[in-house]
Design an enzyme around this catalytic site. Structure first.
Site, PDB file in Angstrom:
ATOM      1  N   ASN A   1       0.818  -1.039  -0.066  1.00 15.41           N
ATOM      2  CA  ASN A   1       0.094  -0.026  -0.004  1.00 15.41           C
ATOM      3  C   ASN A   1       0.964   1.162  -0.026  1.00 15.41           C
ATOM      4  O   ASN A   1       1.469   1.714   1.159  1.00 15.41           O
ATOM      5  CB  ASN A   1      -0.948   0.128   1.094  1.00 15.41           C
ATOM      6  CG  ASN A   1      -1.562   1.346   1.445  1.00 15.41           C
ATOM      7  OD1 ASN A   1      -1.857   2.166   0.488  1.00 15.41           O
ATOM      8  ND2 ASN A   1      -2.288   1.425   2.620  1.00 15.41           N
ATOM      9  N   TRP A   2       0.980   1.777  -1.338  1.00 16.00           N
ATOM     10  CA  TRP A   2       2.068   2.948  -1.429  1.00 16.00           C
ATOM     11  C   TRP A   2       1.253   4.098  -0.963  1.00 16.00           C
ATOM     12  O   TRP A   2       1.918   5.315  -0.645  1.00 16.00           O
ATOM     13  CB  TRP A   2       2.464   3.248  -2.586  1.00 16.00           C
ATOM     14  CG  TRP A   2       3.356   2.134  -3.236  1.00 16.00           C
ATOM     15  CD1 TRP A   2       4.023   1.081  -2.298  1.00 16.00           C
ATOM     16  CD2 TRP A   2       3.762   1.807  -4.599  1.00 16.00           C
ATOM     17  NE1 TRP A   2       4.764   0.190  -3.121  1.00 16.00           N
ATOM     18  CE2 TRP A   2       4.487   0.559  -4.379  1.00 16.00           C
ATOM     19  CE3 TRP A   2       3.456   2.368  -5.802  1.00 16.00           C
ATOM     20  CZ2 TRP A   2       5.275   0.126  -5.625  1.00 16.00           C
ATOM     21  CZ3 TRP A   2       3.937   1.695  -7.141  1.00 16.00           C
ATOM     22  CH2 TRP A   2       4.848   0.667  -6.905  1.00 16.00           C
ATOM     23  N   LYS A   3      -0.151   4.421  -0.492  1.00 13.83           N
ATOM     24  CA  LYS A   3      -0.494   5.515   0.040  1.00 13.83           C
ATOM     25  C   LYS A   3      -0.422   6.490  -0.932  1.00 13.83           C
ATOM     26  O   LYS A   3      -0.327   6.254  -2.226  1.00 13.83           O
ATOM     27  CB  LYS A   3      -0.089   5.897   1.474  1.00 13.83           C
ATOM     28  CG  LYS A   3      -0.323   4.542   2.487  1.00 13.83           C
ATOM     29  CD  LYS A   3      -0.127   4.859   3.577  1.00 13.83           C
ATOM     30  CE  LYS A   3      -0.090   3.625   4.703  1.00 13.83           C
ATOM     31  NZ  LYS A   3      -0.055   3.757   6.004  1.00 13.83           N
TER      32      LYS A   3
ATOM     33  N   HIS B   1      -9.519   1.718   4.940  1.00  9.78           N
ATOM     34  CA  HIS B   1      -8.256   2.147   5.596  1.00  9.78           C
ATOM     35  C   HIS B   1      -8.475   3.218   6.798  1.00  9.78           C
ATOM     36  O   HIS B   1      -9.316   4.082   6.483  1.00  9.78           O
ATOM     37  CB  HIS B   1      -7.276   2.427   4.598  1.00  9.78           C
ATOM     38  CG  HIS B   1      -5.966   2.501   5.241  1.00  9.78           C
ATOM     39  ND1 HIS B   1      -5.415   3.384   5.897  1.00  9.78           N
ATOM     40  CD2 HIS B   1      -4.909   1.750   5.117  1.00  9.78           C
ATOM     41  CE1 HIS B   1      -4.040   3.240   6.333  1.00  9.78           C
ATOM     42  NE2 HIS B   1      -3.954   2.042   5.729  1.00  9.78           N
TER      43      HIS B   1
ATOM     44  N   GLU C   1      -6.899   5.445   7.714  1.00  7.68           N
ATOM     45  CA  GLU C   1      -6.650   6.791   7.347  1.00  7.68           C
ATOM     46  C   GLU C   1      -7.908   7.511   6.401  1.00  7.68           C
ATOM     47  O   GLU C   1      -8.109   8.535   6.651  1.00  7.68           O
ATOM     48  CB  GLU C   1      -5.341   7.211   6.478  1.00  7.68           C
ATOM     49  CG  GLU C   1      -4.152   6.795   7.229  1.00  7.68           C
ATOM     50  CD  GLU C   1      -2.851   6.451   6.381  1.00  7.68           C
ATOM     51  OE1 GLU C   1      -3.106   6.128   5.206  1.00  7.68           O
ATOM     52  OE2 GLU C   1      -1.991   5.745   6.998  1.00  7.68           O
TER      53      GLU C   1
ATOM     54  N   GLU D   1      -5.621  -4.061  11.074  1.00  2.00           N
ATOM     55  CA  GLU D   1      -4.632  -2.912  11.055  1.00  2.00           C
ATOM     56  C   GLU D   1      -4.788  -2.269  12.439  1.00  2.00           C
ATOM     57  O   GLU D   1      -5.726  -1.179  12.402  1.00  2.00           O
ATOM     58  CB  GLU D   1      -4.571  -2.047   9.798  1.00  2.00           C
ATOM     59  CG  GLU D   1      -4.417  -2.841   8.691  1.00  2.00           C
ATOM     60  CD  GLU D   1      -3.567  -1.880   7.817  1.00  2.00           C
ATOM     61  OE1 GLU D   1      -2.683  -2.260   7.237  1.00  2.00           O
ATOM     62  OE2 GLU D   1      -4.379  -0.907   7.280  1.00  2.00           O
TER      63      GLU D   1
ATOM     64  N   GLY E   1       2.340   2.876  10.740  1.00  2.00           N
ATOM     65  CA  GLY E   1       3.267   3.990  10.484  1.00  2.00           C
ATOM     66  C   GLY E   1       3.898   4.530  11.821  1.00  2.00           C
ATOM     67  O   GLY E   1       4.623   5.716  11.868  1.00  2.00           O
TER      68      GLY E   1
ATOM     69  N   SER F   1       3.189  -1.477  10.540  1.00  2.00           N
ATOM     70  CA  SER F   1       4.679  -1.463  10.685  1.00  2.00           C
ATOM     71  C   SER F   1       5.289  -3.142  10.569  1.00  2.00           C
ATOM     72  O   SER F   1       6.115  -3.221  11.077  1.00  2.00           O
ATOM     73  CB  SER F   1       5.143  -1.241  12.270  1.00  2.00           C
ATOM     74  OG  SER F   1       4.795   0.449  12.335  1.00  2.00           O
TER      75      SER F   1
ATOM     76  N   GLY G   1       2.688  -0.801   4.366  1.00  2.00           N
ATOM     77  CA  GLY G   1       2.871   0.666   3.995  1.00  2.00           C
ATOM     78  C   GLY G   1       4.206   0.978   3.799  1.00  2.00           C
ATOM     79  O   GLY G   1       4.753   0.786   2.714  1.00  2.00           O
ATOM     80  N   GLY G   2       4.908   1.473   4.826  1.00  2.00           N
ATOM     81  CA  GLY G   2       6.086   2.247   4.565  1.00  2.00           C
ATOM     82  C   GLY G   2       7.185   1.431   4.056  1.00  2.00           C
ATOM     83  O   GLY G   2       8.047   1.825   3.006  1.00  2.00           O
TER      84      GLY G   2
HETATM   85  P1  PGA Z   1       2.582   0.849   7.835  1.00  2.00           P
HETATM   86  O1  PGA Z   1       1.167   0.850   7.143  1.00  2.00           O
HETATM   87  O2  PGA Z   1       3.173  -0.433   7.106  1.00  2.00           O
HETATM   88  O3  PGA Z   1       3.441   2.083   7.217  1.00  2.00           O
HETATM   89  O4  PGA Z   1       2.505   0.791   9.100  1.00  2.00           O
HETATM   90  C1  PGA Z   1       0.533  -0.038   7.024  1.00  2.00           C
HETATM   91  C2  PGA Z   1      -0.848   0.548   6.222  1.00  2.00           C
HETATM   92  O5  PGA Z   1      -1.539   1.440   6.511  1.00  2.00           O
HETATM   93  O6  PGA Z   1      -1.519  -0.403   5.642  1.00  2.00           O
END
Ligand code: PGA
Length: 255
Positions: free
Chosen positions: A9-11, A96, A98, A168, A174, A214, A235-236
């Site tokens: 997930n590159w956001k 998600h 966010e 999640e 993050g 994470s 994500g990251g």
């Molecule tokens: P993260 O994000 O790996 O940066 O914690 C995961 C996500 O939001 O899907």
């Protein structure tokens, strides 16, 4: 056996040229068939290019980060399922945290999107998870139960088996603070139990439940070895092609 599913997930990161450079290295690193389903989830602007590079090959599939529930119309700034389908998108991330916290998405909105995606033959990756306050207040199970019950309301057993759930915990996204494998496994087992109560146990057994929050090359193998953890939403750490390839490798079935 549930096939593990690892998604990047590159956001709101990665331009078209950055996505191209990523895939060049990543596809080389992972080689051919590896027993893991890989999904690349770029921003909308890079979908067409990533789709073209992945082509008909099975190395990795394409996912989108969001969609609108209506088929078309006056919804400035939104994207429909049909637009995604035309680019060979197979998965769509819905709800998600966010989107929920920054853009006001409720469980009802999640439900509309989930149903619209399945109607269009896109597989939803439905994100659920508690905040730190909810965890501290002992509300993990009640929050997850509500998010599943309302978010997945009205799904047939077939639709449910096409659905991926991403657990999640909001406090782990993050932050560098991963849930321990025990904490994650407990939540995943609870999610599966809830699915079996609301639908049936055979269907609940088929649903893949990813962990997200994470995930890194250093902690992926341990998380993936838990019985109810069927993959990761990353994500990251998914923006580094070599690191993400390591996470995929950590999910490969043992020979
Ligand atoms: P993260 O994000 O790996 O940066 O914690 C995961 C996500 O939001 O899907």
């Amino acid at each position: 056996m549930r096939k593990k599913i690892i998604a990047a997930n590159w956001k709101m990161n990665m331009t078209v040229s950055e996505a191209e450079a990523f895939l060049h290295t990543f596809l080389h690193e992972i080689g051919g068939e590896n027993g893991v389903e890989i999904v690349i989830v770029p921003p909308f602007t890079a979908l067409a290019k990533v789709s073209e590079i992945l082509g008909r090959g099975q190395a990795a599939k394409l996912g989108a980060q969001n969609m609108h529930w209506e088929k078309s119309g006056a919804f400035t700034g939104e994207i429909s399922a049909q637009m995604l389908r035309e680019l060979y998108v197979r998965y769509v991330v819905i709800g998600h945290s966010e989107r929920r916290t920054l853009f006001g998405e409720t469980d009802d909105i999640v439900n509309r999107k989930v149903r619209a995606s399945l109607e269009a033959a896109l597989k939803p990756v439905v994100c659920i998870g508690e905040t730190l306050e909810q965890r501290d207040a002992g509300e993990v199970e009640s929050v997850l139960h509500r998010q599943i019950k309302v978010g997945l309301q009205g799904l047939s057993v077939r639709e449910l088996s096409d659905t991926v759930i991403a657990y999640e915990p909001v406090w782990a996204i993050g932050t560098g603070r991963t849930a321990t494998p025990e904490q994650a496994q407990a939540a995943h087992a609870f999610i599966r139990k809830t699915l079996s109560e609301l639908w049936d146990s055979a269907t609940a057994d088929k649903v893949r439940i990813q962990y997200g929050g994470s995930v890194k090359p250093q902690n992926a193998a341990e998380l993936m070895s838990e019985p109810d953890i069927d993959g990761a939403l990353v994500g990251g750490a998914s923006m580094d092609p070599r690191g993400f390839a390591e996470i995929v490798k950590a999910a490969m079935p043992a020979h």
